[in-house]
Motif scaffolding. Structure first.
Motif, mmCIF file in Angstrom:
data_model
loop_
_atom_site.group_PDB
_atom_site.id
_atom_site.type_symbol
_atom_site.label_atom_id
_atom_site.label_comp_id
_atom_site.label_asym_id
_atom_site.label_seq_id
_atom_site.Cartn_x
_atom_site.Cartn_y
_atom_site.Cartn_z
ATOM 1 N N MET A 1 -16.791 -33.541 32.792
ATOM 2 C CA MET A 1 -16.591 -32.226 33.369
ATOM 3 C C MET A 1 -16.267 -31.258 32.230
ATOM 4 S SD MET A 1 -13.760 -31.024 36.214
ATOM 5 C CE MET A 1 -14.491 -31.806 37.623
ATOM 6 N N ASP A 2 -17.020 -30.170 32.172
ATOM 7 C CA ASP A 2 -16.770 -29.205 31.096
ATOM 8 C C ASP A 2 -15.668 -28.220 31.499
ATOM 9 O OD1 ASP A 2 -17.984 -27.387 32.818
ATOM 10 O OD2 ASP A 2 -19.675 -26.945 31.522
ATOM 11 N N ASN A 3 -15.294 -27.365 30.553
ATOM 12 C CA ASN A 3 -14.179 -26.438 30.738
ATOM 13 C C ASN A 3 -14.415 -25.483 31.913
ATOM 14 O OD1 ASN A 3 -11.604 -25.531 29.916
ATOM 15 N ND2 ASN A 3 -12.549 -23.747 28.958
ATOM 16 N N LYS A 4 -15.659 -25.008 32.050
ATOM 17 C CA LYS A 4 -15.961 -24.074 33.145
ATOM 18 C C LYS A 4 -15.758 -24.765 34.498
ATOM 19 C CE LYS A 4 -19.495 -21.015 34.985
ATOM 20 N NZ LYS A 4 -20.852 -20.500 34.874
ATOM 21 N N ASP A 5 -16.193 -26.008 34.626
ATOM 22 C CA ASP A 5 -16.008 -26.746 35.876
ATOM 23 C C ASP A 5 -14.521 -26.972 36.170
ATOM 24 O OD1 ASP A 5 -18.730 -26.892 36.424
ATOM 25 O OD2 ASP A 5 -18.971 -28.837 35.429
ATOM 26 N N LYS A 6 -13.732 -27.238 35.125
ATOM 27 C CA LYS A 6 -12.291 -27.413 35.305
ATOM 28 C C LYS A 6 -11.651 -26.119 35.808
ATOM 29 C CE LYS A 6 -11.657 -30.982 31.808
ATOM 30 N NZ LYS A 6 -11.066 -31.306 30.494
ATOM 31 N N ILE A 7 -12.082 -25.006 35.231
ATOM 32 C CA ILE A 7 -11.531 -23.702 35.652
ATOM 33 C C ILE A 7 -11.935 -23.408 37.095
ATOM 34 C CG2 ILE A 7 -11.668 -21.197 35.265
ATOM 35 C CD1 ILE A 7 -11.744 -21.825 32.246
ATOM 36 N N ILE A 8 -13.180 -23.696 37.445
ATOM 37 C CA ILE A 8 -13.629 -23.483 38.835
ATOM 38 C C ILE A 8 -12.796 -24.329 39.793
ATOM 39 C CG2 ILE A 8 -15.553 -23.872 40.444
ATOM 40 C CD1 ILE A 8 -17.425 -22.958 38.130
ATOM 41 N N GLY A 9 -12.500 -25.555 39.408
ATOM 42 C CA GLY A 9 -11.649 -26.414 40.236
ATOM 43 C C GLY A 9 -10.252 -25.838 40.399
ATOM 44 N N LEU A 10 -9.703 -25.302 39.311
ATOM 45 C CA LEU A 10 -8.385 -24.680 39.380
ATOM 46 C C LEU A 10 -8.407 -23.440 40.270
ATOM 47 C CD1 LEU A 10 -7.185 -24.992 35.677
ATOM 48 C CD2 LEU A 10 -6.202 -26.122 37.682
#
Length: 148
Positions: A1-10
Motif C-alpha cells: 500500500m502506497d502513501n496515497k492509499d494510506k492517507i485515503i484510508g485515514l
C-alpha cells in the motif's frame, strides 16, 4: 500500500469518526427533547456575554439564517430567550436568555459538559492534547487546501 492509499484510508476513518461524533451529539440531544442544533445554539447564547446576535450564532455554528431563526423562535416561544432591538445594529436583534432560559441552558449544558469531561478523562493528558491539536491542525490545513 502506497502513501496515497494510506492517507485515503485515514481520511475514510476520519469521516467515520466525524459522522459518529455528530451522531452521538444528535442522539444525546434527542434524548433530552431537542435537536442538536438547538443544543449548540443554547451553548452559543449562554457563552456569548453579555448578549449575542443571530448573525453571531450563524457564523459560529455555520448554520443558515433561516435555521437559526426557526430555532430562536422556538426558544422564544418556550420562554427561554428574548430578542430585543440592537441599538448598535438595527438589522440584528440582541438575544438574551431569560431567567428560565438561563436555568434550562445551565442545567443541560452542565450535564453535557460533565459527559464530555468524563469522555476526555478516559484519555491520557497526551491523548487529549493530541486530539485537540490534531483537530486544530486539520482545520487549518483543510482551510488552506479547500480555499484554493
Amino acid at each position: 500500500m502506497d502513501n496515497k492509499d494510506k492517507i485515503i484510508g485515514l481520511i475514510d476513518n476520519y469521516y467515520d469518526a466525524w459522522f459518529e461524533i455528530n451522531n452521538i451529539y444528535h442522539d444525546w440531544a434527542k434524548r433530552h427533547g431537542m435537536q442538536d442544533t438547538t443544543l449548540f445554539v443554547l451553548y452559543v447564547i449562554k457563552n456569548t456575554v453579555p448578549y449575542c446576535t443571530q448573525s453571531e450564532i450563524c457564523n459560529k455554528l455555520y448554520l443558515p439564517k433561516q435555521t437559526v431563526s426557526q430555532i430562536l423562535s422556538g426558544l422564544e416561544k418556550d420562554g427561554y430567550i428574548i430578542r430585543e432591538p440592537n441599538t448598535k445594529d438595527r438589522r440584528n436583534k440582541v438575544i438574551r436568555l431569560t431567567e428560565e432560559g438561563t436555568s434550562f441552558a445551565t442545567s443541560i449544558l452542565e450535564e453535557l459538559k460533565s459527559a464530555e469531561i468524563e469522555a476526555f478523562s478516559q484519555m491520557s493528558e497526551k491523548q487529549r492534547s493530541t486530539v485537540v491539536e490534531g483537530f486544530k491542525l486539520l482545520c487549518d490545513s483543510l482551510n488552506k487546501s479547500l480555499s484554493k
